[in-house]
Design a protein around this motif. Structure first.
Motif, PDB file in Angstrom:
ATOM      1  N   GLY A  11       0.792  -1.224   0.000  1.00 12.42           N
ATOM      2  CA  GLY A  11       0.000   0.000   0.000  1.00 12.42           C
ATOM      3  C   GLY A  11       0.820   1.268   0.000  1.00 12.42           C
ATOM      4  O   GLY A  11       0.306   2.354  -0.262  1.00 12.42           O
ATOM      5  N   GLY A  12       2.102   1.151   0.327  1.00 11.13           N
ATOM      6  CA  GLY A  12       2.985   2.303   0.284  1.00 11.13           C
ATOM      7  C   GLY A  12       2.754   3.318   1.389  1.00 11.13           C
ATOM      8  O   GLY A  12       3.042   4.493   1.217  1.00 11.13           O
ATOM      9  N   PHE A  13       2.247   2.895   2.535  1.00 13.97           N
ATOM     10  CA  PHE A  13       2.060   3.836   3.629  1.00 13.97           C
ATOM     11  C   PHE A  13       2.923   3.427   4.813  1.00 13.97           C
ATOM     12  O   PHE A  13       3.354   2.287   4.921  1.00 13.97           O
ATOM     13  CB  PHE A  13       0.591   3.916   4.039  1.00 13.97           C
ATOM     14  N   GLU A  14       3.181   4.370   5.683  1.00 17.20           N
ATOM     15  CA  GLU A  14       3.947   4.089   6.892  1.00 17.20           C
ATOM     16  C   GLU A  14       3.083   3.293   7.852  1.00 17.20           C
ATOM     17  O   GLU A  14       1.899   3.599   8.015  1.00 17.20           O
ATOM     18  CB  GLU A  14       4.402   5.388   7.557  1.00 17.20           C
ATOM     19  N   PRO A  15       3.654   2.292   8.503  1.00 21.17           N
ATOM     20  CA  PRO A  15       2.868   1.501   9.450  1.00 21.17           C
ATOM     21  C   PRO A  15       2.187   2.345  10.529  1.00 21.17           C
ATOM     22  O   PRO A  15       1.093   2.011  10.981  1.00 21.17           O
ATOM     23  CB  PRO A  15       3.901   0.545  10.060  1.00 21.17           C
ATOM     24  N   ALA A  16       2.802   3.459  10.920  1.00 19.76           N
ATOM     25  CA  ALA A  16       2.211   4.317  11.955  1.00 19.76           C
ATOM     26  C   ALA A  16       0.861   4.880  11.538  1.00 19.76           C
ATOM     27  O   ALA A  16       0.058   5.276  12.393  1.00 19.76           O
ATOM     28  CB  ALA A  16       3.171   5.436  12.308  1.00 19.76           C
ATOM     29  N   ALA A  17       0.580   4.907  10.244  1.00 17.03           N
ATOM     30  CA  ALA A  17      -0.722   5.407   9.782  1.00 17.03           C
ATOM     31  C   ALA A  17      -1.860   4.549  10.317  1.00 17.03           C
ATOM     32  O   ALA A  17      -2.997   5.028  10.452  1.00 17.03           O
ATOM     33  CB  ALA A  17      -0.759   5.450   8.257  1.00 17.03           C
ATOM     34  N   VAL A  18      -1.576   3.312  10.653  1.00 18.85           N
ATOM     35  CA  VAL A  18      -2.594   2.420  11.212  1.00 18.85           C
ATOM     36  C   VAL A  18      -3.059   2.941  12.567  1.00 18.85           C
ATOM     37  O   VAL A  18      -4.220   2.782  12.937  1.00 18.85           O
ATOM     38  CB  VAL A  18      -2.043   0.982  11.326  1.00 18.85           C
ATOM     39  N   LEU A  21      -5.898   5.381  12.212  1.00 21.16           N
ATOM     40  CA  LEU A  21      -7.154   4.679  11.967  1.00 21.16           C
ATOM     41  C   LEU A  21      -7.685   4.060  13.263  1.00 21.16           C
ATOM     42  O   LEU A  21      -8.869   4.156  13.569  1.00 21.16           O
ATOM     43  CB  LEU A  21      -6.961   3.606  10.902  1.00 21.16           C
ATOM     44  N   ALA A  22      -6.802   3.465  14.032  1.00 17.50           N
ATOM     45  CA  ALA A  22      -7.213   2.838  15.290  1.00 17.50           C
ATOM     46  C   ALA A  22      -7.758   3.862  16.279  1.00 17.50           C
ATOM     47  O   ALA A  22      -8.665   3.554  17.061  1.00 17.50           O
ATOM     48  CB  ALA A  22      -6.044   2.080  15.901  1.00 17.50           C
ATOM     49  N   ALA A  23      -7.231   5.078  16.243  1.00 19.16           N
ATOM     50  CA  ALA A  23      -7.699   6.126  17.152  1.00 19.16           C
ATOM     51  C   ALA A  23      -9.172   6.463  16.911  1.00 19.16           C
ATOM     52  O   ALA A  23      -9.867   6.911  17.820  1.00 19.16           O
ATOM     53  CB  ALA A  23      -6.840   7.377  17.000  1.00 19.16           C
ATOM     54  N   ARG A  24      -9.636   6.214  15.701  1.00 19.61           N
ATOM     55  CA  ARG A  24     -11.056   6.460  15.384  1.00 19.61           C
ATOM     56  C   ARG A  24     -11.966   5.353  15.910  1.00 19.61           C
ATOM     57  O   ARG A  24     -13.172   5.478  15.844  1.00 19.61           O
ATOM     58  CB  ARG A  24     -11.242   6.606  13.878  1.00 19.61           C
ATOM     59  N   HIS A  25     -11.349   4.267  16.390  1.00 21.61           N
ATOM     60  CA  HIS A  25     -12.120   3.123  16.891  1.00 21.61           C
ATOM     61  C   HIS A  25     -11.574   2.687  18.254  1.00 21.61           C
ATOM     62  O   HIS A  25     -11.084   1.559  18.395  1.00 21.61           O
ATOM     63  CB  HIS A  25     -12.045   1.959  15.893  1.00 21.61           C
ATOM     64  N   GLY A  30      -7.914  -5.839  20.086  1.00 22.54           N
ATOM     65  CA  GLY A  30      -6.505  -5.844  19.712  1.00 22.54           C
ATOM     66  C   GLY A  30      -5.856  -4.473  19.653  1.00 22.54           C
ATOM     67  O   GLY A  30      -4.653  -4.378  19.423  1.00 22.54           O
ATOM     68  N   SER A  31      -6.617  -3.416  19.867  1.00 25.20           N
ATOM     69  CA  SER A  31      -6.052  -2.070  19.707  1.00 25.20           C
ATOM     70  C   SER A  31      -5.005  -1.736  20.763  1.00 25.20           C
ATOM     71  O   SER A  31      -4.117  -0.927  20.499  1.00 25.20           O
ATOM     72  CB  SER A  31      -7.157  -1.012  19.697  1.00 25.20           C
ATOM     73  N   ALA A  32      -5.065  -2.350  21.920  1.00 23.87           N
ATOM     74  CA  ALA A  32      -4.070  -2.066  22.961  1.00 23.87           C
ATOM     75  C   ALA A  32      -2.677  -2.555  22.548  1.00 23.87           C
ATOM     76  O   ALA A  32      -1.677  -1.955  22.916  1.00 23.87           O
ATOM     77  CB  ALA A  32      -4.483  -2.720  24.281  1.00 23.87           C
ATOM     78  N   ARG A  33      -2.609  -3.620  21.776  1.00 20.25           N
ATOM     79  CA  ARG A  33      -1.324  -4.167  21.331  1.00 20.25           C
ATOM     80  C   ARG A  33      -0.782  -3.467  20.088  1.00 20.25           C
ATOM     81  O   ARG A  33       0.371  -3.648  19.718  1.00 20.25           O
ATOM     82  CB  ARG A  33      -1.467  -5.660  21.005  1.00 20.25           C
ATOM     83  N   LEU A  34      -1.618  -2.705  19.426  1.00 24.80           N
ATOM     84  CA  LEU A  34      -1.257  -2.137  18.131  1.00 24.80           C
ATOM     85  C   LEU A  34       0.003  -1.266  18.142  1.00 24.80           C
ATOM     86  O   LEU A  34       0.844  -1.422  17.259  1.00 24.80           O
ATOM     87  CB  LEU A  34      -2.448  -1.374  17.551  1.00 24.80           C
ATOM     88  N   PRO A  35       0.192  -0.357  19.111  1.00 22.15           N
ATOM     89  CA  PRO A  35       1.418   0.467  19.066  1.00 22.15           C
ATOM     90  C   PRO A  35       2.707  -0.371  19.081  1.00 22.15           C
ATOM     91  O   PRO A  35       3.658  -0.053  18.373  1.00 22.15           O
ATOM     92  CB  PRO A  35       1.307   1.346  20.314  1.00 22.15           C
ATOM     93  N   ALA A  36       2.729  -1.441  19.871  1.00 24.92           N
ATOM     94  CA  ALA A  36       3.930  -2.291  19.917  1.00 24.92           C
ATOM     95  C   ALA A  36       4.140  -3.002  18.590  1.00 24.92           C
ATOM     96  O   ALA A  36       5.278  -3.145  18.124  1.00 24.92           O
ATOM     97  CB  ALA A  36       3.803  -3.300  21.051  1.00 24.92           C
TER      98      ALA A  36
END
Length: 157
Positions: A11-18, A21-25, A30-36
């Motif tokens: 997709g050509g985007f930085e992983p941090a962009a996820v 998206l997670a902040a909107r939900h 699984g969102s607690a593990r997402l930053p790691a």
């Protein structure tokens, strides 16, 4: 993790962009593990097995390898350049006779450049990643012992 690597590569985007998206939900499963996970993701991983090998090294407490490290006209999947240790995952396509011949030439070049290449077995990567990490730990220690010391700049031996 495999999905993060693949999405960022394709997709050509930085992983941090996820994380945006997670902040909107908030509170999503699984969102607690997402930053790691995002901190470990890389768009340079070219296959799910490369990601799995990288995670085995991480979970084994090893330093983060350089991904797609260039050596001449070749790239090494995962590398520790300071000690010239490379890790390659060879999928089934490497069994094709013409690919296997090309791989032999590549291996010869890398060996001539002082590189040692380790190729972990798929079963170990999938079922016993701790063995993969342990093997790389031993190879790193061995390569550190045999790597010749470089003279300090401006000094001759």
């Amino acid at each position: 993790m495999i999905a993060l690597d693949a999405l960022s590569r394709i997709g050509g985007f930085e992983p941090a962009a996820v994380l945006e998206l997670a902040a909107r939900h908030p509170g999503a499963r699984g969102s607690a593990r997402l930053p790691a996970l995002v901190a470990l993701a890389s768009p340079l991983a070219e296959s799910p097995m490369e990601t799995r090998v990288r995670l085995a090294l991480h979970d084994g407490g090893l330093p983060r390898p350089v991904l797609q490290h260039p050596v001449g006209r070749y790239r090494i999947d995962l590398a520790y350049p300071a000690v010239r240790l490379g890790i390659e995952y060879d999928g089934r396509h490497h069994l094709d006779p013409s690919r296997a011949r090309a791989d032999l030439g590549r291996q010869q070049f890398l060996t001539e450049q002082g590189w040692s290449i380790h190729r972990p077995d798929a079963r170990d990567v999938l079922r016993r990643p701790e063995l993969v990490a342990g093997g790389i730990r031993r190879l790193l220690a061995e390569r550190c012992r045999i790597t010749p010391a470089r003279p300090a700049p401006g000094r001759s031996r």
